[in-house]
Design a protein around this motif. Structure first.
Motif, PDB file in Angstrom:
ATOM      1  N   SER A 109      -4.683 -21.676   7.540  1.00 39.61           N
ATOM      2  CA  SER A 109      -5.896 -21.370   6.762  1.00 39.61           C
ATOM      3  C   SER A 109      -6.932 -20.744   7.688  1.00 39.61           C
ATOM      4  CB  SER A 109      -6.451 -22.637   6.113  1.00 39.61           C
ATOM      5  OG  SER A 109      -5.559 -23.152   5.168  1.00 39.61           O
ATOM      6  N   VAL A 110      -6.602 -19.549   8.198  1.00 42.50           N
ATOM      7  CA  VAL A 110      -7.435 -18.836   9.165  1.00 42.50           C
ATOM      8  C   VAL A 110      -7.564 -17.375   8.737  1.00 42.50           C
ATOM      9  CG1 VAL A 110      -6.810 -20.387  11.059  1.00 42.50           C
ATOM     10  CG2 VAL A 110      -5.468 -18.320  10.666  1.00 42.50           C
ATOM     11  N   ASN A 111      -8.300 -16.598   9.500  1.00 45.64           N
ATOM     12  CA  ASN A 111      -8.461 -15.171   9.204  1.00 45.64           C
ATOM     13  C   ASN A 111      -7.191 -14.388   9.528  1.00 45.64           C
ATOM     14  OD1 ASN A 111     -11.238 -14.987   8.372  1.00 45.64           O
ATOM     15  ND2 ASN A 111     -11.807 -15.365  10.493  1.00 45.64           N
ATOM     16  N   TYR A 112      -6.722 -13.622   8.554  1.00 45.82           N
ATOM     17  CA  TYR A 112      -5.623 -12.678   8.766  1.00 45.82           C
ATOM     18  C   TYR A 112      -6.170 -11.293   8.478  1.00 45.82           C
ATOM     19  CZ  TYR A 112      -2.374 -16.552   8.966  1.00 45.82           C
ATOM     20  OH  TYR A 112      -1.727 -17.690   9.343  1.00 45.82           O
ATOM     21  N   THR A 113      -5.941 -10.378   9.410  1.00 44.03           N
ATOM     22  CA  THR A 113      -6.400  -9.005   9.253  1.00 44.03           C
ATOM     23  C   THR A 113      -5.200  -8.080   9.287  1.00 44.03           C
ATOM     24  OG1 THR A 113      -8.489  -9.510  10.356  1.00 44.03           O
ATOM     25  CG2 THR A 113      -7.856  -7.177  10.217  1.00 44.03           C
ATOM     26  N   CYS A 114      -5.135  -7.186   8.310  1.00 45.29           N
ATOM     27  CA  CYS A 114      -4.106  -6.162   8.292  1.00 45.29           C
ATOM     28  C   CYS A 114      -4.782  -4.839   8.634  1.00 45.29           C
ATOM     29  CB  CYS A 114      -3.444  -6.065   6.922  1.00 45.29           C
ATOM     30  SG  CYS A 114      -2.131  -4.812   6.867  1.00 45.29           S
ATOM     31  N   LYS A 115      -4.233  -4.156   9.631  1.00 40.04           N
ATOM     32  CA  LYS A 115      -4.716  -2.834  10.006  1.00 40.04           C
ATOM     33  C   LYS A 115      -3.643  -1.814   9.645  1.00 40.04           C
ATOM     34  CE  LYS A 115      -7.649  -4.221  13.841  1.00 40.04           C
ATOM     35  NZ  LYS A 115      -7.981  -3.978  15.259  1.00 40.04           N
ATOM     36  N   ALA A 116      -4.064  -0.745   8.989  1.00 38.25           N
ATOM     37  CA  ALA A 116      -3.154   0.346   8.631  1.00 38.25           C
ATOM     38  C   ALA A 116      -3.708   1.627   9.224  1.00 38.25           C
ATOM     39  CB  ALA A 116      -3.041   0.465   7.115  1.00 38.25           C
ATOM     40  N   GLN A 117      -2.796   2.428   9.810  1.00 37.99           N
ATOM     41  CA  GLN A 117      -3.241   3.670  10.439  1.00 37.99           C
ATOM     42  C   GLN A 117      -2.177   4.740  10.260  1.00 37.99           C
ATOM     43  OE1 GLN A 117      -4.168   3.248  14.591  1.00 37.99           O
ATOM     44  NE2 GLN A 117      -4.777   5.357  14.813  1.00 37.99           N
ATOM     45  N   ASN A 118      -2.640   5.940   9.897  1.00 41.64           N
ATOM     46  CA  ASN A 118      -1.777   7.110   9.898  1.00 41.64           C
ATOM     47  C   ASN A 118      -2.594   8.294  10.404  1.00 41.64           C
ATOM     48  OD1 ASN A 118      -3.289   8.085   7.727  1.00 41.64           O
ATOM     49  ND2 ASN A 118      -1.717   7.675   6.199  1.00 41.64           N
TER      50      ASN A 118
ATOM     51  N   PRO B  35       0.826  -1.191   0.000  1.00 41.12           N
ATOM     52  CA  PRO B  35       0.000   0.000   0.000  1.00 41.12           C
ATOM     53  C   PRO B  35       0.866   1.249   0.000  1.00 41.12           C
ATOM     54  CG  PRO B  35      -0.450  -1.384   1.926  1.00 41.12           C
ATOM     55  CD  PRO B  35       0.617  -2.023   1.159  1.00 41.12           C
ATOM     56  N   SER B  36       0.365   2.273  -0.609  1.00 39.00           N
ATOM     57  CA  SER B  36       1.094   3.523  -0.675  1.00 39.00           C
ATOM     58  C   SER B  36       0.220   4.624  -0.099  1.00 39.00           C
ATOM     59  CB  SER B  36       1.452   3.823  -2.129  1.00 39.00           C
ATOM     60  OG  SER B  36       2.136   5.029  -2.220  1.00 39.00           O
ATOM     61  N   ALA B  37       0.700   5.258   0.963  1.00 39.25           N
ATOM     62  CA  ALA B  37      -0.063   6.326   1.600  1.00 39.25           C
ATOM     63  C   ALA B  37       0.902   7.309   2.231  1.00 39.25           C
ATOM     64  CB  ALA B  37      -1.007   5.759   2.661  1.00 39.25           C
ATOM     65  N   GLU B  38       0.468   8.541   2.335  1.00 41.51           N
ATOM     66  CA  GLU B  38       1.245   9.582   3.013  1.00 41.51           C
ATOM     67  C   GLU B  38       0.359  10.223   4.067  1.00 41.51           C
ATOM     68  OE1 GLU B  38       4.385  10.312   2.769  1.00 41.51           O
ATOM     69  OE2 GLU B  38       4.740   8.887   1.165  1.00 41.51           O
ATOM     70  N   PRO B  39       0.812  10.408   5.271  1.00 42.97           N
ATOM     71  CA  PRO B  39       2.080   9.889   5.778  1.00 42.97           C
ATOM     72  C   PRO B  39       2.050   8.369   5.877  1.00 42.97           C
ATOM     73  CG  PRO B  39       0.866  10.990   7.535  1.00 42.97           C
ATOM     74  CD  PRO B  39       0.078  11.171   6.269  1.00 42.97           C
ATOM     75  N   ARG B  40       3.248   7.789   5.868  1.00 38.49           N
ATOM     76  CA  ARG B  40       3.380   6.326   5.865  1.00 38.49           C
ATOM     77  C   ARG B  40       2.605   5.730   7.043  1.00 38.49           C
ATOM     78  NH1 ARG B  40       5.926   2.553   3.502  1.00 38.49           N
ATOM     79  NH2 ARG B  40       6.638   0.696   4.572  1.00 38.49           N
ATOM     80  N   PRO B  41       1.746   4.749   6.757  1.00 34.14           N
ATOM     81  CA  PRO B  41       0.953   4.150   7.840  1.00 34.14           C
ATOM     82  C   PRO B  41       1.764   3.174   8.690  1.00 34.14           C
ATOM     83  CG  PRO B  41       0.392   3.121   5.761  1.00 34.14           C
ATOM     84  CD  PRO B  41       1.360   4.230   5.451  1.00 34.14           C
ATOM     85  N   LYS B  42       1.252   2.949   9.888  1.00 36.04           N
ATOM     86  CA  LYS B  42       1.763   1.900  10.756  1.00 36.04           C
ATOM     87  C   LYS B  42       0.886   0.678  10.501  1.00 36.04           C
ATOM     88  CE  LYS B  42       2.283   0.501  15.520  1.00 36.04           C
ATOM     89  NZ  LYS B  42       1.993   0.801  16.921  1.00 36.04           N
ATOM     90  N   PHE B  43       1.502  -0.476  10.331  1.00 37.22           N
ATOM     91  CA  PHE B  43       0.769  -1.703  10.031  1.00 37.22           C
ATOM     92  C   PHE B  43       0.763  -2.635  11.224  1.00 37.22           C
ATOM     93  CE2 PHE B  43       2.412  -0.227   5.950  1.00 37.22           C
ATOM     94  CZ  PHE B  43       1.262  -0.223   5.194  1.00 37.22           C
ATOM     95  N   GLN B  44      -0.360  -3.299  11.417  1.00 33.65           N
ATOM     96  CA  GLN B  44      -0.478  -4.373  12.395  1.00 33.65           C
ATOM     97  C   GLN B  44      -1.196  -5.537  11.727  1.00 33.65           C
ATOM     98  OE1 GLN B  44      -2.667  -2.545  15.668  1.00 33.65           O
ATOM     99  NE2 GLN B  44      -0.803  -2.619  16.892  1.00 33.65           N
ATOM    100  N   TRP B  45      -0.751  -6.738  12.021  1.00 36.09           N
ATOM    101  CA  TRP B  45      -1.399  -7.939  11.507  1.00 36.09           C
ATOM    102  C   TRP B  45      -1.964  -8.738  12.665  1.00 36.09           C
ATOM    103  CZ3 TRP B  45      -2.381  -9.720   6.652  1.00 36.09           C
ATOM    104  CH2 TRP B  45      -1.813  -9.012   5.602  1.00 36.09           C
TER     105      TRP B  45
END
Length: 86
Positions: A45-54, A1-11
């Motif tokens: 084979s389970v749920n994976y969630t990616c959270k992005a925040q800026n 993903p491309s965003a400004e300002p750069r997001p913080k990711f959590q999985w």
């Protein structure tokens, strides 16, 4: 993903925060991509969630990878609805 300002990711795996590190099967890359090594069909084979925040907002996406055999999995979400997305 491309965003400004750069997001913080959590999985998260089934809602539990994934920690990466030297003894982990998970690696979180700079661009937010999650790499899983030593894949196990039953465990992964389970749920994976990616959270992005800026400072412009936050977004998340969830997926269940289909594991066909032993290999590494790379999970990458190409977009998030954050302000300033390129």
């Amino acid at each position: 993903p491309s965003a400004e300002p750069r997001p913080k990711f959590q999985w998260l795996r089934n809602g539990v925060l994934i920690s990466d590190g030297a003894n982990s099967r998970y690696t979180l890359q700079q661009d937010g991509t999650l790499v899983i090594v030593k894949v196990d069909k039953d465990k992964d084979s389970v749920n994976y969630t990616c959270k992005a925040q800026n400072t412009m907002g936050q977004d998340s996406a969830t997926a269940v990878p289909t594991v066909l055999g032993k290999m590494s999995i790379v999970i990458h979400f190409p977009f998030f609805n954050l302000g300033g997305v390129k």
